[in-house]
Design a protein around this motif. Structure first.
Motif, PDB file in Angstrom:
ATOM      1  N   GLY B 118     -24.177 -34.630  10.507  1.00 38.09           N
ATOM      2  CA  GLY B 118     -23.865 -33.889   9.295  1.00 38.09           C
ATOM      3  C   GLY B 118     -25.356 -33.028   9.249  1.00 38.09           C
ATOM      4  O   GLY B 118     -25.354 -32.007   8.642  1.00 38.09           O
ATOM      5  N   ALA B 119     -26.390 -33.846   9.284  1.00 37.37           N
ATOM      6  CA  ALA B 119     -27.719 -33.198   9.121  1.00 37.37           C
ATOM      7  C   ALA B 119     -27.951 -31.913  10.049  1.00 37.37           C
ATOM      8  O   ALA B 119     -28.563 -30.917   9.671  1.00 37.37           O
ATOM      9  N   VAL B 120     -27.614 -32.235  11.574  1.00 42.43           N
ATOM     10  CA  VAL B 120     -27.730 -31.151  12.313  1.00 42.43           C
ATOM     11  C   VAL B 120     -26.781 -29.940  12.214  1.00 42.43           C
ATOM     12  O   VAL B 120     -27.614 -29.023  12.140  1.00 42.43           O
ATOM     13  N   VAL B 121     -25.743 -29.981  11.826  1.00 35.46           N
ATOM     14  CA  VAL B 121     -24.767 -29.085  11.316  1.00 35.46           C
ATOM     15  C   VAL B 121     -25.052 -28.427   9.961  1.00 35.46           C
ATOM     16  O   VAL B 121     -25.174 -27.009  10.116  1.00 35.46           O
ATOM     17  N   GLY B 122     -25.682 -29.146   9.153  1.00 31.21           N
ATOM     18  CA  GLY B 122     -25.860 -28.688   7.859  1.00 31.21           C
ATOM     19  C   GLY B 122     -27.217 -27.784   8.091  1.00 31.21           C
ATOM     20  O   GLY B 122     -27.297 -26.805   7.284  1.00 31.21           O
ATOM     21  N   SER B 123     -28.261 -28.047   8.885  1.00 32.54           N
ATOM     22  CA  SER B 123     -29.078 -27.349   8.995  1.00 32.54           C
ATOM     23  C   SER B 123     -29.218 -25.860   9.265  1.00 32.54           C
ATOM     24  O   SER B 123     -29.894 -25.095   9.029  1.00 32.54           O
ATOM     25  N   ILE B 124     -27.968 -25.607   9.893  1.00 39.44           N
ATOM     26  CA  ILE B 124     -27.440 -24.283  10.352  1.00 39.44           C
ATOM     27  C   ILE B 124     -27.929 -23.541   9.135  1.00 39.44           C
ATOM     28  O   ILE B 124     -28.282 -22.069   9.226  1.00 39.44           O
ATOM     29  N   SER B 125     -27.178 -23.728   7.971  1.00 41.57           N
ATOM     30  CA  SER B 125     -27.322 -22.922   6.795  1.00 41.57           C
ATOM     31  C   SER B 125     -28.656 -22.485   6.517  1.00 41.57           C
ATOM     32  O   SER B 125     -28.956 -21.397   5.626  1.00 41.57           O
ATOM     33  N   CYS B 126     -29.801 -23.322   6.483  1.00 45.09           N
ATOM     34  CA  CYS B 126     -31.019 -22.592   6.432  1.00 45.09           C
ATOM     35  C   CYS B 126     -31.844 -22.026   7.712  1.00 45.09           C
ATOM     36  O   CYS B 126     -32.609 -21.012   7.181  1.00 45.09           O
ATOM     37  N   VAL B 127     -31.444 -22.449   8.668  1.00 41.74           N
ATOM     38  CA  VAL B 127     -32.088 -21.900   9.865  1.00 41.74           C
ATOM     39  C   VAL B 127     -31.652 -20.289   9.881  1.00 41.74           C
ATOM     40  O   VAL B 127     -32.445 -19.439  10.374  1.00 41.74           O
ATOM     41  N   ILE B 128     -30.443 -19.995  10.015  1.00 43.74           N
ATOM     42  CA  ILE B 128     -29.788 -18.824  10.055  1.00 43.74           C
ATOM     43  C   ILE B 128     -30.596 -17.593   9.027  1.00 43.74           C
ATOM     44  O   ILE B 128     -31.064 -16.710   9.757  1.00 43.74           O
ATOM     45  N   PRO B 129     -30.653 -17.936   7.932  1.00 43.84           N
ATOM     46  CA  PRO B 129     -31.494 -16.923   6.943  1.00 43.84           C
ATOM     47  C   PRO B 129     -32.979 -17.022   7.474  1.00 43.84           C
ATOM     48  O   PRO B 129     -33.563 -15.840   7.400  1.00 43.84           O
ATOM     49  N   GLY B 130     -33.530 -18.069   7.748  1.00 42.98           N
ATOM     50  CA  GLY B 130     -34.791 -18.168   8.295  1.00 42.98           C
ATOM     51  C   GLY B 130     -35.288 -17.359   9.395  1.00 42.98           C
ATOM     52  O   GLY B 130     -36.050 -16.539   9.637  1.00 42.98           O
ATOM     53  N   GLU B 131     -34.311 -17.444  10.473  1.00 47.11           N
ATOM     54  CA  GLU B 131     -34.372 -16.599  11.614  1.00 47.11           C
ATOM     55  C   GLU B 131     -34.236 -15.103  11.290  1.00 47.11           C
ATOM     56  O   GLU B 131     -35.064 -14.282  12.038  1.00 47.11           O
ATOM     57  N   LEU B 132     -33.012 -14.830  10.653  1.00 41.05           N
ATOM     58  CA  LEU B 132     -33.132 -13.404  10.184  1.00 41.05           C
ATOM     59  C   LEU B 132     -34.208 -12.579   9.572  1.00 41.05           C
ATOM     60  O   LEU B 132     -34.744 -11.544   9.675  1.00 41.05           O
ATOM     61  N   ARG B 133     -34.662 -13.671   8.868  1.00 38.34           N
ATOM     62  CA  ARG B 133     -36.094 -13.113   8.127  1.00 38.34           C
ATOM     63  C   ARG B 133     -36.945 -12.915   8.939  1.00 38.34           C
ATOM     64  O   ARG B 133     -37.735 -11.937   9.053  1.00 38.34           O
ATOM     65  N   LEU B 134     -37.323 -13.844  10.126  1.00 35.37           N
ATOM     66  CA  LEU B 134     -38.616 -13.834  10.722  1.00 35.37           C
ATOM     67  C   LEU B 134     -38.504 -12.878  12.075  1.00 35.37           C
ATOM     68  O   LEU B 134     -39.287 -12.138  12.204  1.00 35.37           O
ATOM     69  N   ARG B 135     -37.223 -12.720  12.420  1.00 31.12           N
ATOM     70  CA  ARG B 135     -37.096 -11.987  13.638  1.00 31.12           C
ATOM     71  C   ARG B 135     -36.680 -10.377  13.002  1.00 31.12           C
ATOM     72  O   ARG B 135     -37.320  -9.598  13.846  1.00 31.12           O
ATOM     73  N   TRP B 136     -36.076 -10.128  12.104  1.00 33.83           N
ATOM     74  CA  TRP B 136     -35.798  -8.602  11.591  1.00 33.83           C
ATOM     75  C   TRP B 136     -35.990  -8.603  10.149  1.00 33.83           C
ATOM     76  O   TRP B 136     -35.662  -7.381   9.875  1.00 33.83           O
ATOM     77  N   ASP B 137     -36.719  -9.588   9.605  1.00 38.37           N
ATOM     78  CA  ASP B 137     -37.136  -9.065   8.220  1.00 38.37           C
ATOM     79  C   ASP B 137     -36.174  -8.907   6.990  1.00 38.37           C
ATOM     80  O   ASP B 137     -36.318  -8.481   6.125  1.00 38.37           O
ATOM     81  N   ALA B 138     -34.923  -9.617   7.505  1.00 37.58           N
ATOM     82  CA  ALA B 138     -33.827  -9.536   6.498  1.00 37.58           C
ATOM     83  C   ALA B 138     -34.186 -10.242   5.341  1.00 37.58           C
ATOM     84  O   ALA B 138     -34.599 -11.308   5.534  1.00 37.58           O
ATOM     85  N   PRO B 139     -34.078  -9.906   4.106  1.00 37.86           N
ATOM     86  CA  PRO B 139     -34.469 -10.633   2.947  1.00 37.86           C
ATOM     87  C   PRO B 139     -33.617 -12.059   2.657  1.00 37.86           C
ATOM     88  O   PRO B 139     -32.677 -11.877   2.539  1.00 37.86           O
ATOM     89  N   GLU B 140     -34.590 -13.086   2.850  1.00 39.92           N
ATOM     90  CA  GLU B 140     -33.891 -14.323   3.006  1.00 39.92           C
ATOM     91  C   GLU B 140     -32.919 -14.765   1.836  1.00 39.92           C
ATOM     92  O   GLU B 140     -31.924 -15.555   1.806  1.00 39.92           O
ATOM     93  N   MET B 141     -33.532 -14.435   0.637  1.00 36.56           N
ATOM     94  CA  MET B 141     -32.619 -14.733  -0.597  1.00 36.56           C
ATOM     95  C   MET B 141     -31.360 -14.277  -0.563  1.00 36.56           C
ATOM     96  O   MET B 141     -30.519 -15.079  -1.009  1.00 36.56           O
ATOM     97  N   VAL B 142     -31.275 -13.001  -0.463  1.00 39.56           N
ATOM     98  CA  VAL B 142     -30.013 -12.215  -0.033  1.00 39.56           C
ATOM     99  C   VAL B 142     -29.185 -12.863   0.772  1.00 39.56           C
ATOM    100  O   VAL B 142     -27.944 -13.261   0.457  1.00 39.56           O
ATOM    101  N   THR B 143     -29.519 -12.765   2.008  1.00 41.53           N
ATOM    102  CA  THR B 143     -28.713 -13.365   3.039  1.00 41.53           C
ATOM    103  C   THR B 143     -28.360 -14.843   2.694  1.00 41.53           C
ATOM    104  O   THR B 143     -27.122 -15.233   2.917  1.00 41.53           O
ATOM    105  N   SER B 144     -29.240 -15.613   2.382  1.00 39.15           N
ATOM    106  CA  SER B 144     -28.713 -16.907   2.362  1.00 39.15           C
ATOM    107  C   SER B 144     -27.813 -17.007   1.021  1.00 39.15           C
ATOM    108  O   SER B 144     -26.828 -17.942   1.115  1.00 39.15           O
ATOM    109  N   LEU B 145     -27.902 -16.144   0.035  1.00 47.67           N
ATOM    110  CA  LEU B 145     -26.959 -16.287  -1.153  1.00 47.67           C
ATOM    111  C   LEU B 145     -25.547 -15.982  -0.767  1.00 47.67           C
ATOM    112  O   LEU B 145     -24.618 -16.654  -0.838  1.00 47.67           O
TER     113      LEU B 145
END
Lengths: 514, 355, 304
Positions: B118-145
């Motif tokens: 559960g923890a490993v799969v659940g972490s996807i939800s935080c990792v994706i917006p973080g990765e999009l932010r760091l790699r492509w500068d996509a605003p994490e607040m909006v993408t995670s929302l």
């Protein structure tokens, strides 16, 4: 024109102004007057009350009861920024106050737009704007978006805004900070023109040469009190400094360390470049030497320092310490080799305002102090913070005080303390006294002298020529990304500001390395 | 007495006074039309404290939100405003259920395996917006929302097609095997061993953040990314590490919630625990050590709300209003930066400086 | 039905408009707040409040228009409340938005309960529905007439708001002040503009639009109120506003993209594709678009 019989009332008179915040008095019974067509310089250390006084004048603050402000001899009540503007007072702040996403015309008329049928009247505004710009001989059209203008041009737009609002009293707060030499000259011309039109100017500046060049009178504030006013003929730097500091600064600059001529070379930089802002610079720094990098803003001084420090990637060049070549690829490598850098932008790049002095001082060295398993060493961190507090005379309630609560000078000392805890060989200081008051400045100079005595090589960047002349053993002058001149202090021949400026502006012939 | 400590206590006292005032201010309009307004307030405030069992209910409510509060703390400390925790909880619960249902039994380690999944799969939800932010500068607040909702529907799809018990009336999973469920700690409540894990997690993260080099690095990066780069810290890695840890904790929250409380997985909406986690992180001033009391406090309010619903007939949603008002009040700088407050605290401290 | 038939079907076009109406109104509301520097994360809550206010008041008064007015007023009040929290109390803007969402979710449930005794749905209430508008003359134009005419009055309102807001931002003193305050409050304050007042006005306006968007949901899209019926539309609207890069026309374009995605999701379910996966589409699209745009360095920094 002015009346010939009797003394006309001054354009502006501020009488017995006081202001307290909570229990702290920021201004105590300060009076100031400005005549028509006069440039009245206002000087004082940071925190002396200059900006509070100007905020009261512009309506941003309200003075305590008891004082009064008179314009043309008539008392006025300035109870807000709008009222200030109605009285013909305009302030040009050090931090620019233009909306970068709006056009020049929109900015100039922001808050008092020309309107027609619910909409702003763009044509009327731009026509009016064009007149003002022409008066200042500014070449860009009113429809230019402000973000496209240089900092200097923006400063001039602010003046245009003041003119367009028919300001009669203009406050300029360190207006040349972001101006190039050319723009500064332009500003001087404009000020002369404004004087001729009878506008009174209050000019806040720390730069002595500007005070000499512009002001008719100088008033000095200290600790919220009025100290005195000097007429044009009485303006002498030493006297002003003494008035500002409240004591005689016979040894304002301290240079006790031995001249470095016979010392060994510590840092040796050869042909270093990023090919954008820095084009092949070479120099040596000796142990116990204070070497200053001078030059105009934008000449590449900070960029050169950042290359040496590894903060930015270099395209070529080599760096050696004690004759051994260093492979500096990033800041960490430089720190490991004993080269540390005090940033000019301490609030953004250096200090953690939310963290305590303790944390701030030990951040760089926490890795070395760490116990096994990656735990930090709280005991050692406290020792370090205590040491920094003592040796640097940081004034704070304790090592757990937040750095955000400290004065600029003490913040700078915290940063210095952090760097010194790494036991550096080479200390790069970028504008170490910017935003620091006179008292703390003198302490920083003393510290630099102490460090040089201990054999540390100090590379200092400074825009303040008196400071450069005061502390440097040797000066390298940069222009357009190259070192164009070298001036060494000799017992019989001290470094002069004129010599530095001659290189910096390109008057002196290029005699530096090929 | 240590003056700095005293100054801290004064702050705490003001905070508590503000919270009490806010609770009463929200509650009184609901209480007044009632025959005995005092009874309404008493049910809300004293009910949760009336027996060990109710205190157990408080801890039961506090368990998942302590996790999400901790997750939010870690994520926010990195300087990113990543709201992926909300769907991380959902995903963690779903994945733990899937592990319990689809994987063979691991005997006494079954819950552990399910929680890790559960923890490993659940972490996807935080990792994706973080990765999009760091790699492509996509605003994490909006993408995670919006990603929260995308993950929700993906999860409901998985539930519907792979875990659904056709015999059950509505959309829910097969019954979670007994050996995957967490032990209950207190009879009459659903308080389970997850509460102990939550407590341990808060302490561990607190020690990490405040007493280790790696935690210090995270605090540096979160406060001043420019300076971290200047120092030569690997900011991106540190930030991603925080997203991963935050996501893992969020996933754990979901897994423990489902395995500890429910016989089947039946979430078809986002559970809202992530948002509550943000509230906890704010109440705890992003300090892991304060997360536990903050979570217990919100649990207390929730049980108080249950008392209102049961004894008085006022829906427990009142708690949402109370919580929202508290959120605003405790972050209101007008109260905590008020000159009078600052002067008081400075006076207390000044005595220390003079000594 | 073949794919082509779906695309050319007037019903598809009507669905796109139906789906986009609340999103567009809400996103325009966020736009105004964003430009004034007070990003409205509480849009979801404002919509929810508007939706309930519209249903309750229209049921009590029997007038859909009074219901709409109540929704707008309710949204505006929440906007004012948020402005007070931020500029009066000094609370953090994002936290204030989250608090508004939380309070609205609980508050509307309570409100519904006290009004009807039911916590879940307002089915028992006879609430109003905003009328559809048949455009005279236009409806008689062969071909496009039936496409363009006959939609909900709020749909036309939403479309009309795009040029109006665009004009307001570019050409009125209020719009200029909003932009000045949003980008540099200190600059605005030095010329005597009250930052707090402008931000209050922007948030109230934003809340009014949010209330209107909510009213469309409960009095147009469907004809009842249900607990948490906004279902994250306020958050999609945020994504839309960011995709729209802070302009009204850009917001319209982004709304159309999302609405088409959602319409496709709805119609594709008829092909037997898993309903839930289709529902993901409108949420995945903004992530992809935002990422592509920022990766190309075109979007302006958004949100906080």
């Amino acid at each position: 024109m002015e009346q010939t019989s009797g003394r006309p009332a001054p354009l502006l008179e501020m009488r017995h102004i006081s202001k307290t915040f909570g229990s702290m008095a920021a201004l105590k019974d300060v009076s100031l007057s400005v005549e028509r067509g006069e440039v009245h310089a206002l000087m004082g250390e940071n925190g002396a009350g200059k900006s509070t006084l100007m905020k009261i004048l512009s309506g941003a603050y309200r003075a305590d009861a008891g004082g009064s402000i008179l314009i043309d001899g008539r008392e006025v009540d300035i109870d807000g920024p709008q009222a200030g503007r109605h009285c013909g007072i305009a302030v040009i702040y050090q931090e620019l106050s233009l909306a970068p996403n709006l056009t020049v015309a929109q900015n100039i008329f922001l808050g008092r737009e020309h309107r027609r049928g619910g909409f702003t009247d763009r044509k009327a505004q731009e026509a009016a704007c064009r007149d003002v710009l022409a008066r200042l001989r500014l070449a860009f059209p009113p429809s230019t978006v402000v973000s496209r203008l240089s900092l200097g041009e923006r400063q001039l737009v602010e003046i245009a805004r003041a003119l367009a609002s028919d300001a009669r009293i203009l406050v300029m707060d360190e207006p040349t900070t972001s101006l190039s030499l050319l723009e500064t000259e332009r500003l001087y011309e404009i000020i002369a023109d404004l004087k001729a039109h009878g506008i009174g100017i209050i000019y806040i500046s720390h730069r002595m040469e500007e005070i000499y060049a512009l002001s008719d009178r100088v008033s000095v504030l200290r600790d919220g009190r009025y100290v005195g006013t000097l007429g044009r003929d009485e303006i002498v730097a030493e006297r002003l400094v003494a008035m500002m500091v409240g004591r005689d600064l016979s040894s304002f600059y301290k240079k006790d360390h031995r001249p470095a001529a016979d010392r060994r070379t510590l840092l040796s930089v050869r042909d270093i470049a990023d090919d954008v802002r820095v084009h092949g610079c070479s120099f040596d720094l000796k142990a116990g030497e204070v070497l200053c990098l001078a030059g105009l803003v934008g000449s590449g001084r900070t960029e050169l320092a950042r290359l040496v420090y590894g903060a930015d990637p270099r395209t070529r060049g080599s760096i050696a310490l004690d004759g051994r070549a260093l492979d500096i690829r990033r800041a960490r490598d430089a720190i490991a080799a004993g080269i540390v850098y005090l940033t000019e932008d301490r609030r953004r790049l250096g200090l953690f305002l939310e963290m305590s002095i303790n944390d701030n001082v030990s951040i760089n060295v926490a890795a070395g102090d760490a116990h096994g398993a990656g735990f930090t060493n709280a005991v050692k961190a406290r020792e370090r913070a205590d040491r920094a507090m003592k040796t640097l005379e940081i004034r704070a309630t304790g090592i757990s005080a937040k750095t955000g609560a400290l004065s600029g000078g003490n913040q700078q000392k915290v940063l210095l303390g952090r760097l010194l805890e790494t036991e550096p060989r080479v200390l790069i200081l970028d504008e170490p006294t910017r935003g620091v008051d006179v008292g703390a400045k003198s302490e920083i100079y003393r510290l630099i002298d102490d460090l040089a005595t201990r054999g540390i090589g100090v590379l200092m960047i400074s825009s303040e020529l008196p400071e450069v002349v005061g502390v440097a053993d040797r000066v390298l002058v940069m222009r357009d990304g190259r070192i164009v001149g070298e001036i060494a202090a000799a017992p019989d021949q001290p470094i002069t500001q004129e010599a530095i400026m001659a290189y910096a502006t390109g008057v002196a012939a290029v005699d530096a390395d090929a | 007495m240590n003056r700095a400590l005293l100054a801290g206590l004064v702050r705490l006292a003001i905070t508590l006074a503000v919270i009490a005032a806010v609770i009463l201010a929200v509650l009184i309009p609901f209480a007044l039309p009632h025959d005995q307004p005092g009874a309404v307030v008493a049910a809300f405030l004293l009910g949760p404290l009336s027996s060990v069992r109710h205190l157990g209910n408080v801890a039961e409510y506090a368990t998942p939100i302590a996790f999400t509060g901790l997750a939010a703390t870690v994520v926010f400390r990195s300087g990113l405003f990543n709201l992926g925790i909300e769907s991380g909880v959902f995903l963690g619960g779903l994945a733990a259920t899937a592990a319990a249902l689809l994987l063979p039994s691991f005997g006494p380690f079954t819950p552990l395996v399910a929680i890790i999944v559960g923890a490993v799969v659940g972490s996807i939800s935080c990792v994706i917006p973080g990765e999009l932010r760091l790699r492509w500068d996509a605003p994490e607040m909006v993408t995670s929302l919006v990603l929260n909702f995308a993950i929700l529907y993906a999860g409901v799809f998985f539930l519907n097609y792979y875990l659904r018990d056709p015999a059950a009336g509505s959309l829910m999973s097969y019954r979670i095997p007994a050996d995957a469920r967490l032990d209950r700690l207190l009879s009459g409540t659903r308080l389970n061993s997850g509460a102990i894990v939550a407590l341990a997690a808060c302490l561990t993260v607190g020690i990490w953040l405040y007493f280790t080099r790696s935690g210090l690095n995270l605090r540096i990066v979160g406060q001043g990314p420019a300076f971290a780069a200047h120092l030569g810290l690997p900011s991106r890695r540190i930030i991603m590490q925080a997203q991963l840890v935050g996501g893992l904790i969020a996933g754990m929250a979901g897994a423990i919630q489902v395995l500890g409380l429910y016989p089947r997985f039946s979430w078809t909406q986002l559970p809202g625990l992530g948002w509550t986690g943000i509230i906890i992180a704010i109440l705890a001033r992003e300090n892991p050590f304060y997360v536990v009391p903050a979570a217990l406090f919100l649990g207390y309010l929730q049980v108080g709300g249950d008392f209102l619903a049961r004894d008085i007939g006022i829906p427990s949603e009142v708690v949402g209003l109370v919580t929202a008002a508290i959120m605003l009040a405790v972050t209101a700088s007008a109260i905590f930066q008020h000159p009078a407050v600052l002067r008081l605290i400075r006076r207390i401290r000044r005595v220390e400086a003079a000594q | 039905m073949t794919g082509l038939a779906i695309i050319t079907d007037p019903a598809t076009f009507a669905t796109v408009l139906r789906v986009m109406t609340p999103l567009l109104i809400a996103a325009l509301g966020i736009l105004i707040s964003d430009r004034a520097g007070v990003f409205n994360l509480g849009m979801e809550g404002m919509m929810l409040t508007g939706a309930l206010a519209g249903v309750l008041v229209s049921a009590w008064t029997g007038s859909a228009w009074l219901g709409l007015s109540a929704a707008i007023v309710a949204g505006g009040l929440i906007g004012a409340l948020m402005a007070f929290a931020v500029n009066g109390l000094g609370a953090n803007l994002i936290i204030a938005g989250i608090a508004v969402n939380l309070a609205a979710s609980s508050g509307t449930t309570l409100g519904l309960f006290f009004a009807t005794g039911d916590k879940g749905m307002s089915g028992a209430l006879r609430s109003g529905v905003m009328p559809s508008l048949d455009l005279p003359f236009v409806r008689d134009i062969p071909g496009i007439g039936p496409l363009v005419s006959g939609h909900n009055v709020l749909t036309y309102g939403a479309l009309l708001a795009v040029p109006l807001i665009s004009l307001m931002m570019a050409r009125t003193a209020f719009g200029l002040r909003i932009r000045a305050v949003g980008v540099d409050p200190k600059a605005a304050a030095t010329v005597g503009i009250s930052v707090k007042l402008i931000q209050l006005q922007a948030l109230v306006l934003s809340g009014m639009l949010g209330g209107m968007a909510g009213a469309y949901l409960s009095m147009g899209y469907v004809s009842w109120f249900a607990q948490d019926m906004t279902a994250g539309r306020g958050f999609i609207a945020i994504a839309i506003e960011v995709m729209g890069m802070g302009t009204a026309w850009g917001t319209l374009a982004a709304t159309i993209v999302i609405a088409i995605a959602e319409t496709l999701a709805i119609t594709m379910q008829t092909f037997g594709l898993p309903n839930e996966l289709m529902q993901m589409i409108p949420y995945v699209v903004p992530i992809v678009i935002l990422t592509i745009w920022t990766a190309r360095g075109r979007a302006r920094p958004a949100g906080r």
